[in-house]
Structure formats: C-alpha cells, structure tokens
Design an enzyme around this catalytic site. Structure first.
Site, PDB file in Angstrom:
ATOM      1  N   ASP A 208      39.274  34.580  52.118  1.00 21.56           N
ATOM      2  CA  ASP A 208      38.583  35.767  51.622  1.00 21.56           C
ATOM      3  C   ASP A 208      39.242  36.144  50.305  1.00 21.56           C
ATOM      4  O   ASP A 208      40.406  36.557  50.285  1.00 21.56           O
ATOM      5  CB  ASP A 208      38.702  36.899  52.645  1.00 21.56           C
ATOM      6  CG  ASP A 208      37.983  38.165  52.218  1.00 21.56           C
ATOM      7  OD1 ASP A 208      37.619  38.283  51.032  1.00 21.56           O
ATOM      8  OD2 ASP A 208      37.800  39.059  53.076  1.00 21.56           O
TER       9      ASP A 208
ATOM     10  N   SER B 220      27.172  35.320  35.165  1.00 25.87           N
ATOM     11  CA  SER B 220      25.726  35.537  35.170  1.00 25.87           C
ATOM     12  C   SER B 220      25.255  36.175  33.876  1.00 25.87           C
ATOM     13  O   SER B 220      25.962  36.997  33.274  1.00 25.87           O
ATOM     14  CB  SER B 220      25.346  36.433  36.355  1.00 25.87           C
ATOM     15  OG  SER B 220      23.994  36.845  36.255  1.00 25.87           O
TER      16      SER B 220
ATOM     17  N   TYR C   9      26.998  45.150  39.588  1.00 25.42           N
ATOM     18  CA  TYR C   9      26.955  43.702  39.405  1.00 25.42           C
ATOM     19  C   TYR C   9      27.041  43.321  37.929  1.00 25.42           C
ATOM     20  O   TYR C   9      27.840  42.460  37.544  1.00 25.42           O
ATOM     21  CB  TYR C   9      25.679  43.134  40.025  1.00 25.42           C
ATOM     22  CG  TYR C   9      25.584  41.623  39.957  1.00 25.42           C
ATOM     23  CD1 TYR C   9      26.370  40.828  40.784  1.00 25.42           C
ATOM     24  CD2 TYR C   9      24.706  40.997  39.067  1.00 25.42           C
ATOM     25  CE1 TYR C   9      26.288  39.445  40.729  1.00 25.42           C
ATOM     26  CE2 TYR C   9      24.619  39.617  39.006  1.00 25.42           C
ATOM     27  CZ  TYR C   9      25.411  38.843  39.831  1.00 25.42           C
ATOM     28  OH  TYR C   9      25.334  37.477  39.764  1.00 25.42           O
TER      29      TYR C   9
END
Length: 253
Positions: A61, A142, A159
C-alpha cells in the site's frame, strides 16, 4: 532495451491496467520485475503464465511508509532498484467544496497519487545512488493536470491538483539530481490522455453514463503505455525526456 536486461524494475499499481501491461512488457524484455499493489492475484497469475520470465509480486500500500519500506527492502535482495515505474493511481468523484463528503477521501486521493509516488521515488533513488548505478524513474501522470472544468457529473476534486503536483515534483527531482551532479539517474513525467480498460473509474464508482462521457473521444489502452515506457528505456543513457505527453490520435484530452 538490451542494456536493462536482468536489471530490476519496480512497478507500482501492477495488478491491473497500465501497471499490469508495463509489468508484462518489461518481464518479456528480460528485466526482473517486482509488481507492487494492494492486491496481487493478477500478477501471480501472470507469473504462472510466463514461467520463463522473472516476475515477483509483493503486496504494498503506497500510502503506508512501513509497507513501502518493507517492499523496497525485499527488492534489495534481488539486486536493488534500477527502474521505477509509478502507475499506482486512484480517483475520487468528489468536489473540493463538497463539504457533505469526507475530506479524508480527498486526502487519500492525494496520498496515493502524489505522496505515494514520492515515497517510492525516494527509496528507488536511495538504491540507485548507493550502488552508483544507472537508474530511471518514470512517473505515470495525466493530462487532467491541465483540465480544470468539471465534465458532466464528473468532479475533478483534487485529482487535477495531484497530477499538477506530480508534474512539478518530477522536475524538482531532476533539478535535485543536477545539483547532486548525478548523471546516471533520469526522471520522466509521462502525461497521458484518457486510458480505457483500467480500474481507476470503477474504483471511483462512476456510473456507466458518466464513464461513457470520458470515452466520447478516442482513448488510449494500457498496451499503448507499455510501448511508451519501452521507448523511454531504449533511449541512450545521456538522453533525458523530462516531460512527455501522449494522447490518442484525434483526442482532445
């Protein structure tokens, strides 16, 4: 990519989507690949399918310091990190000002997407520098870092901010390497357009209609990204592509 043969690559978010595709590509190219993810069933299945490839799996994680440290200690037993590809990402369909939703969800988004990449990059660089070896850190990012307007019922939340942070911090890493006079380690911020066949929007629990909004324009698929990573690794040691943007032909984002 012959120069990376038998070297060790760490891929985060390796159990699905882009991470899975990159793991498979690098393993077939002769690298030892350690796939990190919170679930590793798909990586383990890939190991069985590609018995001659050197694929290793480790539950990890990236939001947990101890978990990341333990994973990288394991990687050291294989020889140390030579390539790090950070693909672990998540997304929460929650507006920044949506006070009725828990801010912890937004914090988790930042922790996975941005802080997680920093956690792994620090330990990867430690391994590279300690061994005075050539290394490559590729941060999968992104194009949403440049998208500020919400689309339909899709909230960008934090985001886009996390994407911007990765972009900036990737360049900060490069400046730090220059200051350290390290000419062996390279960092690339790789911005992507919309990628289909990943789990990121399913995790966000987008409706099918909302998800279709993202696919109005042409989209990339994970296999496109595996080829892009292979291209970067094939470049000469003296060439550093600090920023790269790819999108599907004909796509706006």
């Amino acid at each position: 990519m012959d120069k990376w043969s038998n070297k060790v690559a760490v891929v985060t978010g390796a159990n699905s989507g882009i991470g899975y595709a990159v793991t498979k590509k690098l393993a077939l190219a002769g690298l030892k690949v350690v796939g990190l993810d919170i679930e590793i069933d798909a990586i383990d299945k890939l190991k069985e399918e590609l018995k001659d490839a050197k694929i290793y799996s480790k539950k990890c994680d990236v939001t947990k310091d101890d978990c990341v440290t333990e994973a990288f200690e394991y990687v050291e037993t294989l020889g140390g990190v030579d390539v790090l590809v950070n693909t672990a990402r998540t997304y929460r369909n929650i507006g920044v000002l949506d006070y009725e939703k828990p801010v912890s969800e937004l914090a988790y988004n930042i922790d996975v997407d941005f802080v997680g990449a920093v956690r792994t990059a620090r330990l990867a660089f430690k391994s590279m520098e300690t061994r005075d070896s050539y290394g490559y850190i590729i941060n999968i990012n992104s194009n949403f870092s440049n998208l500020l307007t919400p689309m339909s019922n899709i909230e960008l939340g934090v985001y886009s901010g996390a994407c911007s942070a990765i972009s900036t911090t990737s360049n900060v890493m490069r400046y730090e390497l220059n200051r350290l006079k390290n000419r062996k380690v390279r960092v690339t911020n790789l911005n992507l357009g919309v990628v289909k066949n990943t789990n990121i929007f399913k995790i966000a629990r987008l409706s099918l209609d909302d998800e279709k909004t993202l696919y109005v324009n042409p989209t990339l698929v994970p296999e496109d990204l595996e080829e892009t990573v292979a291209y970067l690794l094939a470049l000469p040691y003296g060439v550093n592509v600090s920023d790269m943007t790819i999108r599907a032909t004909g796509a706006d984002v």
